[in-house]
Write a protein that holds these residues in place. Structure first.
Motif, PDB file in Angstrom:
ATOM      1  N   MET A 143      34.502  45.439 -48.441  1.00 44.01           N
ATOM      2  CA  MET A 143      35.396  45.907 -47.388  1.00 44.01           C
ATOM      3  C   MET A 143      35.739  44.725 -46.480  1.00 44.01           C
ATOM      4  N   ILE A 144      36.992  44.579 -46.123  1.00 44.79           N
ATOM      5  CA  ILE A 144      37.412  43.492 -45.232  1.00 44.79           C
ATOM      6  C   ILE A 144      36.781  43.700 -43.866  1.00 44.79           C
ATOM      7  N   GLN A 145      36.197  42.645 -43.332  1.00 41.72           N
ATOM      8  CA  GLN A 145      35.525  42.725 -42.039  1.00 41.72           C
ATOM      9  C   GLN A 145      36.483  42.309 -40.915  1.00 41.72           C
ATOM     10  N   VAL A 146      37.650  42.860 -40.904  1.00 44.24           N
ATOM     11  CA  VAL A 146      38.602  42.602 -39.826  1.00 44.24           C
ATOM     12  C   VAL A 146      38.737  43.885 -39.037  1.00 44.24           C
ATOM     13  N   ASN A 147      39.289  43.764 -37.882  1.00 36.85           N
ATOM     14  CA  ASN A 147      39.505  44.950 -37.081  1.00 36.85           C
ATOM     15  C   ASN A 147      40.780  45.623 -37.575  1.00 36.85           C
ATOM     16  N   LEU A 148      40.623  46.507 -38.546  1.00 38.30           N
ATOM     17  CA  LEU A 148      41.755  47.183 -39.170  1.00 38.30           C
ATOM     18  C   LEU A 148      42.560  47.967 -38.139  1.00 38.30           C
ATOM     19  N   GLU A 149      41.870  48.537 -37.168  1.00 36.49           N
ATOM     20  CA  GLU A 149      42.547  49.296 -36.121  1.00 36.49           C
ATOM     21  C   GLU A 149      43.457  48.379 -35.299  1.00 36.49           C
ATOM     22  N   GLU A 150      42.939  47.216 -34.928  1.00 38.11           N
ATOM     23  CA  GLU A 150      43.731  46.272 -34.142  1.00 38.11           C
ATOM     24  C   GLU A 150      44.957  45.783 -34.926  1.00 38.11           C
ATOM     25  N   ILE A 151      44.753  45.461 -36.186  1.00 43.07           N
ATOM     26  CA  ILE A 151      45.872  45.010 -37.016  1.00 43.07           C
ATOM     27  C   ILE A 151      46.911  46.123 -37.139  1.00 43.07           C
ATOM     28  N   SER A 152      46.451  47.340 -37.344  1.00 38.79           N
ATOM     29  CA  SER A 152      47.378  48.480 -37.447  1.00 38.79           C
ATOM     30  C   SER A 152      48.198  48.628 -36.177  1.00 38.79           C
ATOM     31  N   PHE A 153      47.534  48.522 -35.030  1.00 36.31           N
ATOM     32  CA  PHE A 153      48.252  48.661 -33.765  1.00 36.31           C
ATOM     33  C   PHE A 153      49.240  47.513 -33.554  1.00 36.31           C
ATOM     34  N   GLN A 154      48.893  46.328 -33.997  1.00 32.44           N
ATOM     35  CA  GLN A 154      49.830  45.197 -33.880  1.00 32.44           C
ATOM     36  C   GLN A 154      51.063  45.420 -34.746  1.00 32.44           C
ATOM     37  N   ILE A 155      50.872  45.948 -35.934  1.00 26.40           N
ATOM     38  CA  ILE A 155      52.008  46.254 -36.811  1.00 26.40           C
ATOM     39  C   ILE A 155      52.886  47.324 -36.178  1.00 26.40           C
ATOM     40  N   ILE A 156      52.253  48.350 -35.613  1.00 27.37           N
ATOM     41  CA  ILE A 156      53.006  49.417 -34.934  1.00 27.37           C
ATOM     42  C   ILE A 156      53.779  48.844 -33.751  1.00 27.37           C
TER      43      ILE A 156
END
Length: 104
Positions: free
Chosen positions: A1-14
């Motif tokens: 599993m990628i150890q990035v903040n998936l939530e943060e990346i998602s919000f940046q894309i949004i």
């Protein structure tokens, strides 16, 4: 599993996808008023926002290409929807600007 903040990346894309869509809509309104320089400026700003959104998306794609797994969450799907919607509105705005240039 990628150890990035998936939530943060998602919000940046949004965020950047939403900004791009809004700028494209502003471009249409400027073109409707015959303000073609402003319309083109807003389209360029929309493209800048899309580049930012794609930068975050690319982080996920590169990680997956390295074999890292990404947990697909509803928030990420929602972010992708925002991105695709922005791309569509930008394309439509560019076409509408061209039409307004011909008729005004």
């Amino acid at each position: 599993m990628i150890q990035v903040n998936l939530e943060e990346i998602s919000f940046q894309i949004i965020l950047h996808g939403g900004n791009a869509r809004n700028l494209a809509m502003e471009a249409i309104h400027h073109a409707k008023n015959g303000e073609f320089t402003l319309a083109e400026q807003k389209i360029e700003e929309a493209h800048e926002e899309m580049r930012e959104a794609h930068r975050f998306q690319t982080e996920l794609i590169q990680g997956e290409a390295r074999g890292e797994k990404v947990e697909i969450r509803i928030l990420l799907v929602h972010a992708q929807d925002h991105l695709m919607n922005a791309m569509t509105v930008i394309d439509l705005a560019q076409e509408m600007i061209g039409i307004y240039k011909k008729i005004l």
